[in-house]
Design a protein around this motif. Structure first.
Motif, PDB file in Angstrom:
ATOM      1  N   THR A  28      13.721  30.631   4.700  1.00 11.18           N
ATOM      2  CA  THR A  28      12.890  29.612   5.335  1.00 11.18           C
ATOM      3  C   THR A  28      13.716  28.390   5.727  1.00 11.18           C
ATOM      4  N   ASN A  29      13.451  27.864   6.901  1.00  9.79           N
ATOM      5  CA  ASN A  29      14.124  26.665   7.387  1.00  9.79           C
ATOM      6  C   ASN A  29      13.155  25.490   7.343  1.00  9.79           C
ATOM      7  N   TYR A  30      13.463  24.496   6.513  1.00 15.50           N
ATOM      8  CA  TYR A  30      12.616  23.305   6.398  1.00 15.50           C
ATOM      9  C   TYR A  30      13.154  22.145   7.238  1.00 15.50           C
TER      10      TYR A  30
ATOM     11  N   LEU B 268      -0.240  23.878   2.377  1.00 12.33           N
ATOM     12  CA  LEU B 268       0.538  23.857   3.612  1.00 12.33           C
ATOM     13  C   LEU B 268       1.405  25.108   3.627  1.00 12.33           C
ATOM     14  N   LEU B 269       1.124  26.011   4.556  1.00 10.24           N
ATOM     15  CA  LEU B 269       1.858  27.266   4.674  1.00 10.24           C
ATOM     16  C   LEU B 269       2.905  27.102   5.771  1.00 10.24           C
ATOM     17  N   TRP B 270       4.176  27.258   5.405  1.00  3.61           N
ATOM     18  CA  TRP B 270       5.278  26.928   6.305  1.00  3.61           C
ATOM     19  C   TRP B 270       5.843  28.199   6.940  1.00  3.61           C
ATOM     20  N   ALA B 271       5.634  28.340   8.251  1.00  2.00           N
ATOM     21  CA  ALA B 271       6.148  29.497   8.997  1.00  2.00           C
ATOM     22  C   ALA B 271       6.851  29.018  10.264  1.00  2.00           C
ATOM     23  N   ALA B 272       7.566  27.887  10.131  1.00  2.00           N
ATOM     24  CA  ALA B 272       8.072  27.195  11.315  1.00  2.00           C
ATOM     25  C   ALA B 272       9.483  27.588  11.724  1.00  2.00           C
ATOM     26  N   GLY B 273      10.191  28.317  10.918  1.00  2.00           N
ATOM     27  CA  GLY B 273      11.554  28.668  11.322  1.00  2.00           C
ATOM     28  C   GLY B 273      12.316  29.369  10.221  1.00  2.00           C
ATOM     29  N   ILE B 274      13.455  29.932  10.601  1.00  2.00           N
ATOM     30  CA  ILE B 274      14.290  30.628   9.628  1.00  2.00           C
ATOM     31  C   ILE B 274      15.735  30.155   9.758  1.00  2.00           C
ATOM     32  N   LYS B 275      16.480  30.294   8.674  1.00  2.00           N
ATOM     33  CA  LYS B 275      17.908  29.995   8.706  1.00  2.00           C
ATOM     34  C   LYS B 275      18.645  31.160   8.045  1.00  2.00           C
ATOM     35  N   PRO B 276      19.782  31.564   8.600  1.00  2.00           N
ATOM     36  CA  PRO B 276      20.496  32.730   8.056  1.00  2.00           C
ATOM     37  C   PRO B 276      20.999  32.476   6.638  1.00  2.00           C
ATOM     38  N   ASN B 277      20.940  33.491   5.811  1.00  2.58           N
ATOM     39  CA  ASN B 277      21.530  33.394   4.480  1.00  2.58           C
ATOM     40  C   ASN B 277      23.056  33.398   4.595  1.00  2.58           C
ATOM     41  N   ARG B 278      23.709  32.646   3.712  1.00  2.00           N
ATOM     42  CA  ARG B 278      25.170  32.531   3.736  1.00  2.00           C
ATOM     43  C   ARG B 278      25.780  33.234   2.538  1.00  2.00           C
ATOM     44  N   ILE B 279      27.064  33.509   2.657  1.00  3.35           N
ATOM     45  CA  ILE B 279      27.807  34.093   1.553  1.00  3.35           C
ATOM     46  C   ILE B 279      29.172  33.430   1.486  1.00  3.35           C
ATOM     47  N   GLU B 280      29.623  33.147   0.294  1.00  6.47           N
ATOM     48  CA  GLU B 280      30.923  32.503   0.107  1.00  6.47           C
ATOM     49  C   GLU B 280      32.047  33.508   0.369  1.00  6.47           C
ATOM     50  N   GLY B 281      33.049  33.082   1.110  1.00  6.95           N
ATOM     51  CA  GLY B 281      34.199  33.950   1.342  1.00  6.95           C
ATOM     52  C   GLY B 281      34.547  34.144   2.800  1.00  6.95           C
ATOM     53  N   LEU B 282      33.635  33.790   3.698  1.00  4.40           N
ATOM     54  CA  LEU B 282      33.926  33.854   5.125  1.00  4.40           C
ATOM     55  C   LEU B 282      34.472  32.510   5.593  1.00  4.40           C
ATOM     56  N   GLU B 283      35.346  32.545   6.581  1.00  8.89           N
ATOM     57  CA  GLU B 283      35.880  31.307   7.131  1.00  8.89           C
ATOM     58  C   GLU B 283      34.800  30.582   7.932  1.00  8.89           C
TER      59      GLU B 283
END
Length: 443
Positions: free
Chosen positions: A122-124, A269-284
């Protein structure tokens, strides 16, 4: 450094085949694992849950239309007859490209090929108060939480004498005019119109607002004008208050503050306004675009790497047809996974892989009973035929014959009786501090 950083993931059998590690068992990850079944690879599928979730129907769990098990399918059952695909439930912490290792909370695993398919969250949009007080819907657990919250609010409201004191408990505000927000608003309106008055005859549901807020100029931004207009008309017919070109500025748990308008009282308040990609440590850092998606080439390979791929919502593949990247929808994830599943044997054999080409199969959204909109590449239609099409497509996409049958029976009963039977307030048991990591999903 903990012990898991220095010990391998146990009970992984030795194999003479190249090792493909897939992180995430959503649409893309599971599709790829099944594509590689019986092919000359050892496939290790990692996910923090031991089930696959069918996200398009989360809103029906949240509004008591379906039980959670109907849209969740055990990964181990899916893989019963697979001899080269291994599943492990664990939380991935990081990757180390220098030694080709993935580190999890249960140990590390080495890879020849690594596929990132962790999806998005979820993107807030940077608002801590909205993140703290609103309810997202990106997992089965969150959908169940919403169901419990809604039912709990009405059980509280019926014990409150004054109308003005129970208004915030009864009102439901949904933010986001995409398919999730539209479907959730329609389902909540039908509950208010047809179901909740029978459960709580002492309450006047004429005073209950269902409000859908969208910052853009229209609903269903990626669909056709016909779909947008019909979705708006259908929601208004159901009694949903739709606010377009409206920005949510803040939320304190009792009032939603809007830019240039009066606040709305609600504790839901139900939040369905956007998404953000999940991240992982180790990529440049150069592997990420400004929006947080991982930049990949037309073979889904992360730029700057040779053996790491990314699929679905978290990947950004810029092509001539899609210069800003493909839409973050299930069909893109499934098609990218299929293409990579065909390409990995070619890559391993030093043959030329095939570039990904997205085939848009159309989009659809349901607004309520006998109300839906469908955009196909060759035709657009709305109403009851669109609703039947939506039902059929989603039923066929569900994994497992049992789940298909359960959903069909639930939908049939709900259509005939208009009285879903899953309005149960089942509170979670208190979990001891020592067991919380294993038994409670992190926010």
């Amino acid at each position: 450094m903990n012990a898991f950083s220095t010990t391998p993931l146990p009970n992984i059998p030795p194999s003479q085949f190249p090792k493909v590690v897939i992180i995430g068992a959503g649409f893309a990850g599971l599709k790829l694992a099944r594509m590689l079944n019986k092919k000359p690879f050892q496939v290790i599928l990692l996910d923090k849950n031991n089930y696959h979730q069918f996200q398009p129907l989360f809103y029906q769990v949240a509004t008591a239309g379906l039980e959670p098990s109907a849209i969740s399918f055990p990964l181990r059952k899916i893989l019963h007859h697979s001899k080269n695909v291994i599943f492990r439930m664990c939380e991935v912490k990081s990757i180390d490209r220098s030694v080709n290792r993935v580190f999890t909370d249960a140990g590390y695993v080495e890879y020849n090929y690594l596929v990132l398919a962790m999806g998005a969250d979820t993107n807030y949009f940077g608002s801590r108060s909205i993140a703290n007080f609103s309810s997202p819907m990106k997992t089965v657990s969150e959908a169940l939480y919403i169901r419990n919250k809604i039912i709990s609010n009405y059980e509280k409201a019926i014990n409150i004498q004054k109308l003005e004191d129970r208004r915030s408990l009864m009102n439901v505000v949904i933010v986001g005019g995409g398919p999730t927000g539209v479907e959730l608003a329609g389902a909540m309106a039908e509950l208010r119109n047809n179901v909740l008055p029978k459960d709580y005859p002492e309450l006047s549901f004429k005073n209950m607002k269902v409000v859908l807020i969208e910052a853009g100029p229209s609903l269903l931004g990626a669909m056709s004008e016909e779909a947008k207009n019909h979705a708006l008309k259908y929601l208004q017919q159901l009694g949903v208050e739709v606010l377009l070109k409206t920005m949510v500025e803040d939320y304190d748990g009792h009032r939603v503050y809007l830019k240039g308008q009066a606040p709305i009282e609600t504790q839901t308040l139900l939040w369905a306004a956007g998404i953000k990609p999940n991240r992982i440590e180790g990529l440049e850092e150069k592997s990420y675009a400004k929006n947080g998606r991982i930049i990949v080439d037309e073979f889904s390979k992360i730029k700057g790497t040779e053996t790491i791929f990314a699929l679905g919502d978290l990947s950004l593949m810029q092509t001539e047809d899609y210069p800003l990247g493909h839409p973050q929808v299930a069909q893109v994830a499934l098609q990218q996974a299929k293409n990579l599943g065909n390409n990995l044997p070619l890559i391993q054999a030093n043959k030329t892989p095939v570039k990904f080409k997205y085939k848009d199969l159309g989009s659809m959204a349901t607004v309520g009973r006998k109300l839906a909109v469908v955009d196909l590449p060759f035709v657009k239609f709305q109403g009851i035929l669109a609703w039947i099409t939506w039902l059929f497509v989603h039923l066929m996409a569900i994994l497992g014959v049992k789940n298909k049958l359960l959903i069909f029976l639930d939908w049939s009963w709900n259509y005939l009786s208009f009285d879903p039977s899953l309005r149960l307030l089942i509170k979670p048991k208190y979990v001891k501090e020592s067991e919380r990591k294993e038994l409670i999903e992190e926010k």
